[in-house]
Design an enzyme around this catalytic site. Structure first.
Site, PDB file in Angstrom:
ATOM      1  N   ASP A  32     -32.652  -2.719   6.860  1.00 11.65           N
ATOM      2  CA  ASP A  32     -32.099  -3.955   6.748  1.00 11.65           C
ATOM      3  C   ASP A  32     -33.083  -5.215   6.804  1.00 11.65           C
ATOM      4  O   ASP A  32     -34.149  -5.075   7.173  1.00 11.65           O
ATOM      5  CB  ASP A  32     -31.370  -4.026   8.245  1.00 11.65           C
ATOM      6  CG  ASP A  32     -30.231  -5.265   8.163  1.00 11.65           C
ATOM      7  OD1 ASP A  32     -29.824  -5.568   7.132  1.00 11.65           O
ATOM      8  OD2 ASP A  32     -29.700  -5.615   9.405  1.00 11.65           O
ATOM      9  N   ASN A  80     -19.934  -2.221   3.271  1.00 11.62           N
ATOM     10  CA  ASN A  80     -20.864  -3.329   2.482  1.00 11.62           C
ATOM     11  C   ASN A  80     -19.880  -3.726   1.381  1.00 11.62           C
ATOM     12  O   ASN A  80     -20.273  -4.780   0.418  1.00 11.62           O
ATOM     13  CB  ASN A  80     -22.183  -2.617   1.922  1.00 11.62           C
ATOM     14  CG  ASN A  80     -22.982  -2.636   3.010  1.00 11.62           C
ATOM     15  OD1 ASN A  80     -24.041  -1.724   3.020  1.00 11.62           O
ATOM     16  ND2 ASN A  80     -23.195  -3.755   3.755  1.00 11.62           N
TER      17      ASN A  80
HETATM   18  C1  IPE Z   1     -26.302  -2.060   7.638  1.00 12.11           C
HETATM   19  O1  IPE Z   1     -26.506  -3.264   7.359  1.00 12.11           O
HETATM   20  C2  IPE Z   1     -26.215  -1.111   6.407  1.00 12.11           C
HETATM   21  C3  IPE Z   1     -27.249  -0.948   5.702  1.00 12.11           C
HETATM   22  C4  IPE Z   1     -28.392  -1.038   5.936  1.00 12.11           C
HETATM   23  C5  IPE Z   1     -27.029  -0.333   4.243  1.00 12.11           C
HETATM   24  P1  IPE Z   1     -25.799  -4.413   7.049  1.00 12.11           P
HETATM   25  O2  IPE Z   1     -26.743  -5.563   6.968  1.00 12.11           O
HETATM   26  O3  IPE Z   1     -24.555  -4.152   6.279  1.00 12.11           O
HETATM   27  O4  IPE Z   1     -25.283  -4.491   8.561  1.00 12.11           O
HETATM   28  P2  IPE Z   1     -24.586  -5.722   9.604  1.00 12.11           P
HETATM   29  O5  IPE Z   1     -23.340  -6.333   8.503  1.00 12.11           O
HETATM   30  O6  IPE Z   1     -25.572  -6.832   9.821  1.00 12.11           O
HETATM   31  O7  IPE Z   1     -24.189  -5.014  10.860  1.00 12.11           O
HETATM   32  C1  IPE Z   2     -30.026  -4.487   3.816  1.00 12.55           C
HETATM   33  O1  IPE Z   2     -30.241  -5.570   3.667  1.00 12.55           O
HETATM   34  C2  IPE Z   2     -29.547  -3.719   2.638  1.00 12.55           C
HETATM   35  C3  IPE Z   2     -27.861  -3.468   2.544  1.00 12.55           C
HETATM   36  C4  IPE Z   2     -27.028  -3.620   3.353  1.00 12.55           C
HETATM   37  C5  IPE Z   2     -27.751  -2.968   1.295  1.00 12.55           C
HETATM   38  P1  IPE Z   2     -29.158  -6.759   3.630  1.00 12.55           P
HETATM   39  O2  IPE Z   2     -28.652  -7.183   2.344  1.00 12.55           O
HETATM   40  O3  IPE Z   2     -28.359  -6.639   4.698  1.00 12.55           O
HETATM   41  O4  IPE Z   2     -30.179  -7.934   4.144  1.00 12.55           O
HETATM   42  P2  IPE Z   2     -29.794  -9.170   5.207  1.00 12.55           P
HETATM   43  O5  IPE Z   2     -29.392  -8.382   6.480  1.00 12.55           O
HETATM   44  O6  IPE Z   2     -28.935 -10.154   4.415  1.00 12.55           O
HETATM   45  O7  IPE Z   2     -31.161  -9.833   5.586  1.00 12.55           O
HETATM   46 MG    MG Z   3     -28.134  -6.689   6.839  1.00  8.83          MG
END
Ligand code: IPE
Ligand code: IPE
Ligand code: MG
Length: 252
Positions: A32, A80
């Protein structure tokens, strides 16, 4: 009481020789922080995802070198899809790009690719490419890299319950025979060792629907590091922390 310990083939890391650090057999990472990494640099989110993909390559190599057997990476959750169409398309585009670019390297380094989740959700073309990559790396045994793609733990558990219900209806099993190991055996992770260590980057402290059942007794490590900044040294630190943890599994 039954099932006080994981079944033998799925046993956790166990105890190594005296003086040797315990290496987790199965590590999972919630990767993340890509978006925030990009935002801090005034870049579009996709730049963060691109940088995150580079961190994947480094981490797979570091895990293989450390002797980890299975590395499960959360790359796209079943939630997602709530992101903009543009971001989803950026993410699937990157998956396609890196799959093509990295496949030969995975082969060379002995990485066996496996998938959990529902990659069909990405459409027939990408799904077929992913399955072909799984096929092509089937003989590799240095490390198993499990990519969680369009994965959600509650969905996985519901599917497991559905299959057991079908078996009952077909007269193959009795309802009374459904115990923990029966549910476990229907999960997509059934063939791999118990999850020893679960890491999440970016300072968020939640599981976001990842491996809820499997993490029942995993050690958890939450890092402030944003995923694109995660590297071999950071991975080494988490392994060192893990080897200091005292796992009790309810015992004393
Ligand atoms: C979890 O991260 C999913 C992945 C890392 C693929 P998210 O960024 O989607 O999670 P939330 O929405 O902050 O809980
Ligand atoms: C994790 O990074 C990747 C996926 C969930 C696909 P994020 O896209 O969630 O990054 P933040 O949480 O917005 O920084
Ligand atoms: Mg995230």
């Amino acid at each position: 009481m039954k099932h006080l310990r994981p079944i033998a083939s799925k046993e956790s890391d166990g105890v190594s020789a005296p003086g040797m650090a315990r290496v987790p057999r199965h590590v999972a990472i919630i990767m993340d922080g890509n978006g925030r990494w990009a935002a801090r640099r005034g870049l579009p989110r996709v730049a963060g995802h691109r940088a995150g993909a580079e961190a994947v390559r480094t981490t797979v190599r570091a895990a293989a070198e450390a002797g980890v057997e299975v590395l499960t990476l959360y790359a796209f959750s079943s939630e997602n899809w709530r992101r903009s169409a543009e971001e989803v398309s950026d993410l699937t585009g990157l998956m396609r790009f890196y799959l093509d670019r990295e496949l030969a390297g995975l082969e060379k380094e002995g990485v066996r690719l496996e998938l959990i989740g529902e990659p069909e959700g990405f459409g027939p073309d990408l799904a077929a490419r992913l399955l072909a990559a799984v096929e092509r790396t089937r003989g590799n045994n240095k490390i198993t890299l499990v990519m969680a793609l369009n994965y959600g733990s509650r969905g996985e558990l519901a599917a497991s319950a559905r299959r057991l219900a079908e078996k009952v209806l077909a007269g193959e099993i009795a309802p009374g025979s459904i115990d923990e190991s029966a549910i476990d055996a229907e999960l997509q992770t059934a063939r791999w060792p118990e999850l020893d260590l679960l890491i999440r980057t970016s300072g968020e402290m939640r599981l976001s629907n990842f491996l809820l059942w499997q993490a029942a007794y995993s050690e958890l490590i939450f890092l402030e590091t944003l995923w694109p900044d995660f590297d071999a040294a950071a991975f080494g630190d988490t392994l060192a922390q893990y080897s200091q943890r005292q796992r009790r599994f309810g015992g004393r």
